[in-house]
Design a protein around this motif. Sequence first.
Motif, PDB file in Angstrom:
ATOM      1  N   GLU A 403       4.794 -25.381 -42.885  1.00 12.26           N
ATOM      2  CA  GLU A 403       5.146 -26.147 -41.692  1.00 12.26           C
ATOM      3  C   GLU A 403       5.518 -27.594 -41.999  1.00 12.26           C
ATOM      4  O   GLU A 403       6.028 -28.288 -41.124  1.00 12.26           O
ATOM      5  N   PRO A 414       3.736 -32.638 -39.425  1.00 13.16           N
ATOM      6  CA  PRO A 414       3.975 -32.665 -37.977  1.00 13.16           C
ATOM      7  C   PRO A 414       2.722 -33.006 -37.181  1.00 13.16           C
ATOM      8  O   PRO A 414       2.816 -33.481 -36.050  1.00 13.16           O
ATOM      9  N   ASP A 418       2.364 -35.203 -33.715  1.00  9.28           N
ATOM     10  CA  ASP A 418       1.709 -34.654 -32.519  1.00  9.28           C
ATOM     11  C   ASP A 418       0.682 -35.640 -31.971  1.00  9.28           C
ATOM     12  O   ASP A 418       0.627 -35.912 -30.765  1.00  9.28           O
ATOM     13  N   LEU A 431       4.500 -31.022 -29.663  1.00 14.48           N
ATOM     14  CA  LEU A 431       4.636 -30.208 -30.869  1.00 14.48           C
ATOM     15  C   LEU A 431       5.870 -30.658 -31.639  1.00 14.48           C
ATOM     16  O   LEU A 431       6.998 -30.467 -31.195  1.00 14.48           O
ATOM     17  N   PHE A 433       8.413 -30.315 -34.851  1.00 11.86           N
ATOM     18  CA  PHE A 433       8.845 -29.163 -35.648  1.00 11.86           C
ATOM     19  C   PHE A 433      10.136 -29.495 -36.388  1.00 11.86           C
ATOM     20  O   PHE A 433      10.823 -30.482 -36.089  1.00 11.86           O
ATOM     21  N   ALA A 446      10.820 -32.792 -31.441  1.00 11.84           N
ATOM     22  CA  ALA A 446       9.509 -32.621 -30.818  1.00 11.84           C
ATOM     23  C   ALA A 446       9.681 -32.027 -29.431  1.00 11.84           C
ATOM     24  O   ALA A 446      10.574 -32.422 -28.677  1.00 11.84           O
ATOM     25  N   LEU A 490      -0.150 -22.876 -31.324  1.00 10.73           N
ATOM     26  CA  LEU A 490       1.216 -23.314 -31.085  1.00 10.73           C
ATOM     27  C   LEU A 490       2.152 -22.701 -32.121  1.00 10.73           C
ATOM     28  O   LEU A 490       1.818 -22.621 -33.301  1.00 10.73           O
ATOM     29  N   ARG A 492       4.728 -23.335 -34.106  1.00  9.08           N
ATOM     30  CA  ARG A 492       5.536 -24.420 -34.681  1.00  9.08           C
ATOM     31  C   ARG A 492       6.716 -23.907 -35.505  1.00  9.08           C
ATOM     32  O   ARG A 492       7.838 -24.382 -35.370  1.00  9.08           O
ATOM     33  N   MET A 495       9.716 -22.671 -33.422  1.00  9.71           N
ATOM     34  CA  MET A 495      10.201 -23.460 -32.288  1.00  9.71           C
ATOM     35  C   MET A 495      11.702 -23.659 -32.289  1.00  9.71           C
ATOM     36  O   MET A 495      12.344 -23.578 -31.239  1.00  9.71           O
TER      37      MET A 495
END
Length: 505
Positions: A403, A414, A418, A431, A433, A446, A490, A492, A495
Amino acid sequence: MTTLYELLAGEDNHPALLAPGKPPVTYGQLRENVLKLAAQLNQFGFGRGDRIAIAMINGPELITAFLAAATAGTSAPLNPKYKQEEFAFYYEDTAAKALITSPEGIPAAIAAALPTMTLLTVEADAQGRCSLERAAGQARSATYAPKPVELSLEDDVAMILHTSGTTSRPKRVPLRHRNLFASAGNIRGTYSLSSADITLCVMPLFHIHGIVGSMLSTLSSGGTVVCPAGFNAMEFLSLFETYSPTWYSAVPTMHQMVLARLSKHADVVRKKPLRFIRSSSAPMPGVVRERLEELFQAPQLDSYGMTEASHQMASNPLPPRERKGGSVGIGFGVEVRIMDDVGNLLKPGEIGEVVVRGPNVVDGYENNPEANAAAYTNGWFRTGDQGVQDAEGYLSLTGRIKELINRGGEKVSPLEIDDVLLRHPAVAEALAFAVPHKMLGEEIHAAVVLKGECESAELRAHCAAALAEYKVPKKFHVLTEIPRGATGKLQRINMAKFLQVGSED
Protein backbone atom coordinates in the motif's frame (compact mmCIF):
# COMPACT_ATOMS: atom_id res chain seq x y z
CA MET A 1 -3.88 -30.54 26.10
CA THR A 2 -4.17 -27.23 24.31
CA THR A 3 -7.41 -27.63 22.36
CA LEU A 4 -10.35 -25.27 22.14
CA TYR A 5 -12.48 -27.52 24.34
CA GLU A 6 -9.87 -27.35 27.12
CA LEU A 7 -9.80 -23.58 26.65
CA LEU A 8 -13.33 -23.29 28.10
CA ALA A 9 -12.05 -22.61 31.59
CA GLY A 10 -14.94 -20.90 33.37
CA GLU A 11 -16.77 -22.06 36.50
CA ASP A 12 -19.85 -24.20 35.78
CA ASN A 13 -22.40 -21.62 36.98
CA HIS A 14 -20.65 -18.51 35.64
CA PRO A 15 -22.25 -16.91 32.54
CA ALA A 16 -20.25 -17.64 29.40
CA LEU A 17 -22.56 -16.27 26.68
CA LEU A 18 -25.20 -13.53 26.82
CA ALA A 19 -27.25 -12.05 23.99
CA PRO A 20 -30.38 -9.90 23.63
CA GLY A 21 -33.51 -12.04 23.60
CA LYS A 22 -31.56 -15.23 24.33
CA PRO A 23 -31.28 -17.30 27.53
CA PRO A 24 -27.93 -16.97 29.33
CA VAL A 25 -25.51 -19.85 28.75
CA THR A 26 -23.23 -20.84 31.63
CA TYR A 27 -19.84 -22.48 31.18
CA GLY A 28 -21.32 -25.78 32.33
CA GLN A 29 -24.05 -25.51 29.69
CA LEU A 30 -21.58 -24.41 27.01
CA ARG A 31 -19.34 -27.41 27.60
CA GLU A 32 -22.36 -29.74 27.51
CA ASN A 33 -23.62 -28.12 24.31
CA VAL A 34 -20.24 -28.39 22.60
CA LEU A 35 -19.84 -32.08 23.48
CA LYS A 36 -23.43 -32.83 22.45
CA LEU A 37 -23.07 -31.16 19.05
CA ALA A 38 -19.66 -32.76 18.51
CA ALA A 39 -21.21 -36.15 19.26
CA GLN A 40 -24.01 -35.43 16.79
CA LEU A 41 -21.46 -34.48 14.13
CA ASN A 42 -19.72 -37.82 14.84
CA GLN A 43 -23.05 -39.61 14.43
CA PHE A 44 -23.65 -37.86 11.12
CA GLY A 45 -20.27 -39.23 10.04
CA PHE A 46 -18.04 -36.18 10.40
CA GLY A 47 -14.77 -36.31 12.32
CA ARG A 48 -11.18 -35.18 12.54
CA GLY A 49 -9.99 -33.54 9.35
CA ASP A 50 -13.45 -32.95 7.91
CA ARG A 51 -14.16 -29.32 7.02
CA ILE A 52 -17.51 -28.08 8.32
CA ALA A 53 -18.65 -24.75 6.89
CA ILE A 54 -20.70 -22.40 9.08
CA ALA A 55 -22.87 -19.56 7.76
CA MET A 56 -24.76 -17.78 10.54
CA ILE A 57 -25.14 -14.37 12.11
CA ASN A 58 -23.43 -13.69 15.45
CA GLY A 59 -24.99 -15.23 18.53
CA PRO A 60 -24.58 -17.98 21.14
CA GLU A 61 -25.65 -20.67 18.65
CA LEU A 62 -22.89 -19.65 16.23
CA ILE A 63 -20.27 -19.77 18.99
CA THR A 64 -21.47 -23.20 20.10
CA ALA A 65 -21.53 -24.54 16.54
CA PHE A 66 -18.05 -23.14 15.89
CA LEU A 67 -16.59 -24.81 18.99
CA ALA A 68 -18.37 -28.10 18.25
CA ALA A 69 -17.22 -28.16 14.62
CA ALA A 70 -13.64 -27.46 15.74
CA THR A 71 -13.91 -30.16 18.43
CA ALA A 72 -15.25 -32.88 16.10
CA GLY A 73 -13.54 -31.78 12.89
CA THR A 74 -12.40 -28.48 11.37
CA SER A 75 -14.54 -25.33 11.51
CA ALA A 76 -14.79 -23.15 8.40
CA PRO A 77 -16.76 -20.01 9.38
CA LEU A 78 -17.95 -17.92 6.43
CA ASN A 79 -19.38 -14.44 6.02
CA PRO A 80 -23.19 -14.88 5.93
CA LYS A 81 -23.40 -11.93 3.52
CA TYR A 82 -21.44 -13.68 0.77
CA LYS A 83 -23.08 -14.09 -2.62
CA GLN A 84 -23.95 -17.59 -3.85
CA GLU A 85 -20.88 -17.68 -6.10
CA GLU A 86 -18.62 -16.78 -3.18
CA PHE A 87 -20.06 -19.54 -0.99
CA ALA A 88 -19.56 -22.01 -3.83
CA PHE A 89 -15.90 -20.99 -4.16
CA TYR A 90 -15.16 -21.43 -0.44
CA TYR A 91 -17.01 -24.76 -0.21
CA GLU A 92 -14.97 -26.12 -3.08
CA ASP A 93 -11.69 -24.57 -1.94
CA THR A 94 -11.98 -25.99 1.58
CA ALA A 95 -13.51 -29.30 0.47
CA ALA A 96 -16.38 -28.68 2.90
CA LYS A 97 -18.29 -31.84 3.84
CA ALA A 98 -21.17 -30.10 5.62
CA LEU A 99 -22.80 -26.72 6.21
CA ILE A 100 -24.18 -25.61 9.58
CA THR A 101 -26.68 -22.76 9.50
CA SER A 102 -29.67 -21.50 11.49
CA PRO A 103 -33.18 -22.96 10.99
CA GLU A 104 -34.23 -19.88 8.99
CA GLY A 105 -31.09 -20.40 6.93
CA ILE A 106 -28.90 -18.21 4.74
CA PRO A 107 -30.46 -18.65 1.25
CA ALA A 108 -27.30 -17.98 -0.76
CA ALA A 109 -25.27 -20.38 1.41
CA ILE A 110 -27.86 -23.13 1.06
CA ALA A 111 -28.26 -22.62 -2.69
CA ALA A 112 -24.50 -22.89 -3.19
CA ALA A 113 -24.15 -26.18 -1.29
CA LEU A 114 -22.43 -28.90 -3.28
CA PRO A 115 -24.33 -32.17 -3.94
CA THR A 116 -21.85 -34.00 -1.68
CA MET A 117 -22.51 -31.71 1.32
CA THR A 118 -24.87 -32.32 4.23
CA LEU A 119 -26.96 -29.39 5.43
CA LEU A 120 -27.31 -29.13 9.21
CA THR A 121 -29.21 -26.59 11.30
CA VAL A 122 -28.46 -25.64 14.90
CA GLU A 123 -31.12 -24.38 17.28
CA ALA A 124 -31.32 -23.58 21.00
CA ASP A 125 -34.35 -24.18 23.22
CA ALA A 126 -35.68 -21.82 25.89
CA GLN A 127 -33.01 -23.03 28.34
CA GLY A 128 -30.15 -22.51 25.88
CA ARG A 129 -29.64 -26.22 25.10
CA CYS A 130 -28.43 -26.66 21.51
CA SER A 131 -29.03 -29.47 19.05
CA LEU A 132 -28.29 -30.21 15.39
CA GLU A 133 -30.80 -31.38 12.80
CA ARG A 134 -30.07 -32.74 9.33
CA ALA A 135 -32.06 -30.60 6.89
CA ALA A 136 -30.77 -31.95 3.57
CA GLY A 137 -28.19 -34.31 2.14
CA GLN A 138 -27.28 -37.76 3.32
CA ALA A 139 -25.39 -38.46 6.54
CA ARG A 140 -22.08 -40.13 5.88
CA SER A 141 -21.44 -43.60 7.29
CA ALA A 142 -21.29 -43.28 11.06
CA THR A 143 -17.67 -44.29 11.47
CA TYR A 144 -17.17 -42.17 14.58
CA ALA A 145 -18.61 -43.50 17.83
CA PRO A 146 -20.76 -40.87 19.56
CA LYS A 147 -19.64 -41.99 23.06
CA PRO A 148 -17.05 -41.09 23.96
CA VAL A 149 -16.81 -38.19 21.54
CA GLU A 150 -13.65 -38.36 19.44
CA LEU A 151 -12.12 -35.04 20.45
CA SER A 152 -9.64 -33.20 18.27
CA LEU A 153 -5.99 -33.13 19.27
CA GLU A 154 -3.86 -30.03 19.75
CA ASP A 155 -2.07 -30.54 16.43
CA ASP A 156 -5.31 -30.92 14.46
CA VAL A 157 -6.54 -28.03 12.33
CA ALA A 158 -9.31 -26.39 14.38
CA MET A 159 -10.28 -23.76 11.83
CA ILE A 160 -9.61 -22.96 8.20
CA LEU A 161 -9.71 -19.32 7.14
CA HIS A 162 -8.59 -17.45 4.04
CA THR A 163 -6.39 -14.43 3.63
CA SER A 164 -8.25 -11.41 2.30
CA GLY A 165 -6.79 -11.58 -1.19
CA THR A 166 -6.77 -8.10 -2.75
CA THR A 167 -4.81 -8.79 -5.90
CA SER A 168 -4.73 -12.61 -6.09
CA ARG A 169 -6.56 -15.77 -5.10
CA PRO A 170 -6.98 -15.91 -1.30
CA LYS A 171 -4.70 -18.39 0.47
CA ARG A 172 -5.95 -21.04 2.90
CA VAL A 173 -4.69 -20.60 6.47
CA PRO A 174 -4.94 -23.77 8.60
CA LEU A 175 -5.10 -22.71 12.26
CA ARG A 176 -4.34 -25.55 14.66
CA HIS A 177 -5.76 -25.90 18.15
CA ARG A 178 -2.34 -25.12 19.63
CA ASN A 179 -2.11 -21.89 17.57
CA LEU A 180 -5.51 -20.61 18.72
CA PHE A 181 -4.97 -21.74 22.32
CA ALA A 182 -1.65 -19.87 22.43
CA SER A 183 -3.09 -16.69 20.91
CA ALA A 184 -6.08 -16.63 23.27
CA GLY A 185 -3.65 -16.99 26.18
CA ASN A 186 -1.44 -14.19 24.86
CA ILE A 187 -4.42 -11.82 24.66
CA ARG A 188 -5.67 -12.88 28.08
CA GLY A 189 -2.25 -12.07 29.53
CA THR A 190 -1.90 -8.79 27.63
CA TYR A 191 -5.04 -7.30 29.20
CA SER A 192 -5.13 -9.25 32.49
CA LEU A 193 -8.50 -10.73 31.54
CA SER A 194 -10.35 -12.60 34.29
CA SER A 195 -13.74 -14.08 35.11
CA ALA A 196 -14.83 -10.58 36.21
CA ASP A 197 -14.51 -9.27 32.64
CA ILE A 198 -17.40 -8.86 30.22
CA THR A 199 -16.65 -8.20 26.56
CA LEU A 200 -19.13 -6.76 24.10
CA CYS A 201 -18.39 -8.73 20.93
CA VAL A 202 -19.14 -6.41 18.01
CA MET A 203 -16.74 -8.02 15.52
CA PRO A 204 -18.11 -10.65 13.12
CA LEU A 205 -17.36 -14.22 14.16
CA PHE A 206 -16.18 -15.33 10.74
CA HIS A 207 -13.08 -13.12 11.14
CA ILE A 208 -9.97 -13.85 13.21
CA HIS A 209 -10.35 -10.58 15.19
CA GLY A 210 -13.80 -11.49 16.48
CA ILE A 211 -13.08 -15.21 16.90
CA VAL A 212 -9.85 -14.86 18.87
CA GLY A 213 -9.58 -11.20 19.90
CA SER A 214 -13.04 -11.05 21.45
CA MET A 215 -14.50 -14.54 21.86
CA LEU A 216 -11.76 -17.12 22.55
CA SER A 217 -9.63 -14.77 24.66
CA THR A 218 -12.63 -14.08 26.91
CA LEU A 219 -13.69 -17.72 27.17
CA SER A 220 -10.12 -18.69 28.08
CA SER A 221 -10.28 -16.24 31.00
CA GLY A 222 -13.59 -17.54 32.35
CA GLY A 223 -15.22 -14.21 31.53
CA THR A 224 -18.48 -13.41 29.75
CA VAL A 225 -19.04 -12.80 26.03
CA VAL A 226 -21.99 -10.55 25.13
CA CYS A 227 -22.82 -11.47 21.55
CA PRO A 228 -25.53 -9.45 19.76
CA ALA A 229 -26.53 -10.37 16.22
CA GLY A 230 -24.07 -7.86 14.75
CA PHE A 231 -22.60 -4.41 15.10
CA ASN A 232 -25.13 -1.59 15.12
CA ALA A 233 -23.96 1.79 16.39
CA MET A 234 -27.58 2.75 17.09
CA GLU A 235 -27.90 -0.14 19.58
CA PHE A 236 -24.51 0.29 21.21
CA LEU A 237 -25.72 2.55 24.03
CA SER A 238 -28.55 0.17 24.95
CA LEU A 239 -26.16 -2.81 25.03
CA PHE A 240 -23.70 -0.76 27.05
CA GLU A 241 -26.33 0.09 29.67
CA THR A 242 -27.81 -3.44 29.81
CA TYR A 243 -24.64 -5.53 30.08
CA SER A 244 -22.04 -3.15 31.60
CA PRO A 245 -19.10 -4.50 29.57
CA THR A 246 -15.59 -3.96 30.91
CA TRP A 247 -14.02 -3.80 27.44
CA TYR A 248 -14.66 -4.21 23.74
CA SER A 249 -12.49 -4.68 20.66
CA ALA A 250 -13.24 -3.26 17.22
CA VAL A 251 -11.75 -1.84 14.05
CA PRO A 252 -11.25 1.95 13.84
CA THR A 253 -14.26 2.52 11.60
CA MET A 254 -16.50 0.93 14.25
CA HIS A 255 -14.90 3.08 16.95
CA GLN A 256 -15.65 6.14 14.84
CA MET A 257 -19.31 5.15 14.56
CA VAL A 258 -19.49 4.53 18.32
CA LEU A 259 -18.04 8.00 18.89
CA ALA A 260 -20.61 9.60 16.61
CA ARG A 261 -23.44 7.80 18.41
CA LEU A 262 -22.31 8.08 22.04
CA SER A 263 -20.64 11.50 22.12
CA LYS A 264 -23.95 13.08 23.18
CA HIS A 265 -24.32 10.57 26.02
CA ALA A 266 -21.03 11.05 27.84
CA ASP A 267 -22.80 11.27 31.22
CA VAL A 268 -24.35 7.81 30.72
CA VAL A 269 -21.15 6.28 29.39
CA ARG A 270 -19.08 7.42 32.36
CA LYS A 271 -21.47 5.75 34.81
CA LYS A 272 -20.44 2.41 33.26
CA PRO A 273 -16.63 2.64 33.22
CA LEU A 274 -14.63 0.43 30.88
CA ARG A 275 -11.25 -0.97 31.91
CA PHE A 276 -9.89 -0.41 28.42
CA ILE A 277 -10.82 -0.12 24.73
CA ARG A 278 -9.00 -2.30 22.20
CA SER A 279 -8.48 -1.56 18.51
CA SER A 280 -7.07 -3.89 15.87
CA SER A 281 -7.18 -5.02 12.22
CA ALA A 282 -6.54 -1.54 10.77
CA PRO A 283 -4.57 1.60 11.73
CA MET A 284 -6.21 3.81 14.37
CA PRO A 285 -6.08 7.53 13.50
CA GLY A 286 -4.60 9.50 16.40
CA VAL A 287 -7.50 11.92 16.54
CA VAL A 288 -9.99 9.06 17.00
CA ARG A 289 -7.87 7.61 19.82
CA GLU A 290 -7.87 10.97 21.60
CA ARG A 291 -11.65 11.37 21.33
CA LEU A 292 -12.35 7.80 22.46
CA GLU A 293 -10.27 8.21 25.58
CA GLU A 294 -11.94 11.52 26.36
CA LEU A 295 -15.41 10.00 25.97
CA PHE A 296 -14.89 6.74 27.88
CA GLN A 297 -12.24 7.99 30.32
CA ALA A 298 -10.43 4.73 29.68
CA PRO A 299 -7.16 3.81 27.94
CA GLN A 300 -7.50 2.97 24.26
CA LEU A 301 -4.96 0.29 23.32
CA ASP A 302 -3.84 -0.18 19.74
CA SER A 303 -2.94 -3.76 18.84
CA TYR A 304 -1.69 -5.55 15.75
CA GLY A 305 -2.84 -8.86 14.37
CA MET A 306 -3.36 -10.98 11.30
CA THR A 307 -4.89 -14.33 10.40
CA GLU A 308 -1.56 -16.13 9.95
CA ALA A 309 -0.62 -15.32 13.57
CA SER A 310 -4.00 -16.43 14.98
CA HIS A 311 -4.69 -12.72 15.40
CA GLN A 312 -2.58 -10.79 17.95
CA MET A 313 1.12 -10.13 17.40
CA ALA A 314 1.61 -6.96 19.45
CA SER A 315 -0.31 -4.57 21.65
CA ASN A 316 0.14 -1.52 23.78
CA PRO A 317 0.11 -2.62 27.43
CA LEU A 318 -2.30 -1.60 30.14
CA PRO A 319 -1.36 1.25 32.47
CA PRO A 320 0.81 1.77 34.43
CA ARG A 321 3.07 0.48 31.64
CA GLU A 322 3.63 3.04 28.93
CA ARG A 323 1.24 3.38 26.00
CA LYS A 324 2.79 5.06 22.99
CA GLY A 325 0.51 6.92 20.61
CA GLY A 326 0.99 5.84 17.01
CA SER A 327 2.56 2.54 18.09
CA VAL A 328 0.88 -0.88 18.04
CA GLY A 329 2.91 -1.84 21.08
CA ILE A 330 5.12 -4.79 21.96
CA GLY A 331 4.91 -8.55 21.51
CA PHE A 332 3.16 -10.56 24.22
CA GLY A 333 4.08 -14.22 23.87
CA VAL A 334 5.27 -13.42 20.33
CA GLU A 335 8.70 -12.38 19.07
CA VAL A 336 8.47 -9.30 16.85
CA ARG A 337 11.41 -7.97 14.82
CA ILE A 338 12.20 -5.93 11.70
CA MET A 339 13.92 -7.61 8.73
CA ASP A 340 15.45 -6.37 5.49
CA ASP A 341 14.78 -7.81 2.04
CA VAL A 342 17.51 -10.47 2.28
CA GLY A 343 16.71 -11.79 5.76
CA ASN A 344 18.88 -9.68 8.08
CA LEU A 345 17.30 -8.58 11.37
CA LEU A 346 17.56 -4.81 11.75
CA LYS A 347 18.39 -2.60 14.70
CA PRO A 348 15.99 -0.28 16.54
CA GLY A 349 15.19 2.77 14.43
CA GLU A 350 15.75 0.99 11.10
CA ILE A 351 12.72 0.59 8.79
CA GLY A 352 11.98 -2.77 7.22
CA GLU A 353 9.44 -5.57 7.09
CA VAL A 354 7.78 -6.73 10.30
CA VAL A 355 8.48 -10.41 11.02
CA VAL A 356 7.13 -12.59 13.84
CA ARG A 357 7.49 -16.04 15.32
CA GLY A 358 5.83 -17.87 18.19
CA PRO A 359 3.43 -20.73 19.00
CA ASN A 360 0.47 -18.71 17.68
CA VAL A 361 1.98 -18.42 14.16
CA VAL A 362 0.74 -21.01 11.66
CA ASP A 363 3.12 -23.58 10.21
CA GLY A 364 2.35 -22.45 6.66
CA TYR A 365 -0.35 -21.94 4.06
CA GLU A 366 -2.19 -25.06 2.96
CA ASN A 367 -0.91 -26.72 -0.23
CA ASN A 368 0.89 -23.56 -1.31
CA PRO A 369 4.68 -24.10 -1.35
CA GLU A 370 5.29 -20.99 -3.44
CA ALA A 371 3.52 -18.72 -0.92
CA ASN A 372 5.28 -20.44 1.98
CA ALA A 373 8.70 -19.93 0.40
CA ALA A 374 7.98 -16.20 0.12
CA ALA A 375 6.40 -15.86 3.57
CA TYR A 376 8.96 -17.61 5.80
CA THR A 377 12.62 -16.67 6.23
CA ASN A 378 14.84 -18.43 8.78
CA GLY A 379 11.81 -19.41 10.86
CA TRP A 380 10.30 -15.92 10.82
CA PHE A 381 6.95 -15.13 9.21
CA ARG A 382 7.00 -12.08 6.93
CA THR A 383 3.88 -10.03 7.58
CA GLY A 384 3.98 -7.83 4.48
CA ASP A 385 3.85 -4.77 6.75
CA GLN A 386 6.55 -2.12 6.91
CA GLY A 387 7.52 -0.78 10.31
CA VAL A 388 10.14 0.27 12.81
CA GLN A 389 10.85 -0.59 16.45
CA ASP A 390 12.22 1.76 19.08
CA ALA A 391 14.81 0.85 21.69
CA GLU A 392 12.12 -0.53 24.00
CA GLY A 393 10.64 -2.80 21.35
CA TYR A 394 7.54 -0.71 20.63
CA LEU A 395 6.48 -1.24 17.01
CA SER A 396 5.19 1.50 14.73
CA LEU A 397 3.71 0.53 11.38
CA THR A 398 4.37 2.70 8.36
CA GLY A 399 1.93 0.84 6.10
CA ARG A 400 1.38 -2.30 4.10
CA ILE A 401 4.34 -2.72 1.80
CA LYS A 402 1.88 -3.14 -1.08
CA GLU A 403 0.00 0.00 0.00
CA LEU A 404 2.99 2.35 0.25
CA ILE A 405 2.77 5.02 -2.44
CA ASN A 406 5.91 5.37 -4.55
CA ARG A 407 5.67 8.90 -5.90
CA GLY A 408 8.67 9.51 -8.11
CA GLY A 409 10.92 7.45 -5.82
CA GLU A 410 9.59 9.00 -2.61
CA LYS A 411 7.93 6.31 -0.46
CA VAL A 412 4.83 7.78 1.20
CA SER A 413 2.78 6.14 3.95
CA PRO A 414 -0.93 6.79 3.28
CA LEU A 415 -1.62 6.42 7.02
CA GLU A 416 0.18 9.72 7.67
CA ILE A 417 -2.05 11.51 5.16
CA ASP A 418 -5.20 9.90 6.58
CA ASP A 419 -4.37 11.17 10.07
CA VAL A 420 -3.78 14.74 8.88
CA LEU A 421 -7.04 14.83 6.92
CA LEU A 422 -9.04 13.46 9.86
CA ARG A 423 -7.88 16.40 11.96
CA HIS A 424 -9.75 18.81 9.70
CA PRO A 425 -13.08 19.66 11.39
CA ALA A 426 -15.08 19.09 8.19
CA VAL A 427 -13.68 15.58 7.50
CA ALA A 428 -15.53 12.54 8.88
CA GLU A 429 -13.53 9.86 7.02
CA ALA A 430 -10.42 9.87 4.87
CA LEU A 431 -8.43 7.43 2.76
CA ALA A 432 -5.29 8.29 0.82
CA PHE A 433 -4.41 5.97 -2.07
CA ALA A 434 -2.17 5.57 -5.11
CA VAL A 435 -3.16 6.32 -8.69
CA PRO A 436 -0.94 5.21 -11.61
CA HIS A 437 1.09 8.06 -13.13
CA LYS A 438 3.10 7.90 -16.37
CA MET A 439 5.99 10.02 -15.17
CA LEU A 440 6.02 9.55 -11.39
CA GLY A 441 4.94 5.93 -11.29
CA GLU A 442 2.24 6.77 -8.74
CA GLU A 443 0.41 9.93 -7.71
CA ILE A 444 -1.48 10.54 -4.44
CA HIS A 445 -5.24 11.00 -4.29
CA ALA A 446 -7.53 11.00 -1.25
CA ALA A 447 -11.17 10.03 -0.77
CA VAL A 448 -13.05 11.91 1.94
CA VAL A 449 -16.48 11.87 3.54
CA LEU A 450 -17.40 15.34 4.75
CA LYS A 451 -19.52 16.41 7.71
CA GLY A 452 -19.49 20.08 6.73
CA GLU A 453 -18.82 22.43 3.82
CA CYS A 454 -15.26 22.26 2.55
CA GLU A 455 -13.54 22.91 -0.77
CA SER A 456 -10.64 20.89 -2.15
CA ALA A 457 -8.39 23.95 -1.94
CA GLU A 458 -9.00 24.14 1.81
CA LEU A 459 -8.18 20.46 2.25
CA ARG A 460 -5.03 20.88 0.19
CA ALA A 461 -3.93 23.86 2.30
CA HIS A 462 -4.66 21.90 5.48
CA CYS A 463 -2.45 19.03 4.28
CA ALA A 464 0.29 21.38 3.08
CA ALA A 465 0.54 22.91 6.55
CA ALA A 466 1.43 19.52 8.07
CA LEU A 467 3.00 17.51 5.25
CA ALA A 468 5.90 17.82 2.85
CA GLU A 469 4.78 19.00 -0.57
CA TYR A 470 5.22 15.60 -2.26
CA LYS A 471 2.84 14.01 0.30
CA VAL A 472 -0.06 16.40 -0.36
CA PRO A 473 -2.82 14.68 -2.37
CA LYS A 474 -3.15 16.00 -5.89
CA LYS A 475 -6.90 15.36 -6.00
CA PHE A 476 -9.69 14.87 -3.46
CA HIS A 477 -12.73 12.67 -4.15
CA VAL A 478 -15.78 13.54 -2.04
CA LEU A 479 -17.87 10.43 -1.35
CA THR A 480 -20.97 9.66 0.70
CA GLU A 481 -19.17 6.60 2.08
CA ILE A 482 -15.81 4.91 1.65
CA PRO A 483 -15.98 1.27 0.53
CA ARG A 484 -15.01 -1.31 3.15
CA GLY A 485 -14.55 -5.03 3.30
CA ALA A 486 -16.73 -7.37 5.34
CA THR A 487 -14.87 -6.59 8.57
CA GLY A 488 -14.79 -2.82 8.16
CA LYS A 489 -11.34 -2.58 6.61
CA LEU A 490 -10.89 0.27 4.16
CA GLN A 491 -10.21 -0.95 0.62
CA ARG A 492 -7.14 1.18 -0.07
CA ILE A 493 -5.48 -0.94 -2.75
CA ASN A 494 -8.63 -1.08 -4.86
CA MET A 495 -9.70 2.56 -4.53
CA ALA A 496 -8.32 3.78 -7.86
CA LYS A 497 -10.16 0.95 -9.63
CA PHE A 498 -13.35 1.58 -7.61
CA LEU A 499 -13.33 5.27 -8.54
CA GLN A 500 -12.27 4.46 -12.09
CA VAL A 501 -9.27 6.77 -11.85
CA GLY A 502 -6.87 5.86 -14.63
CA SER A 503 -3.24 6.64 -15.34
CA GLU A 504 -2.45 10.34 -15.09
CA ASP A 505 0.05 12.42 -17.05
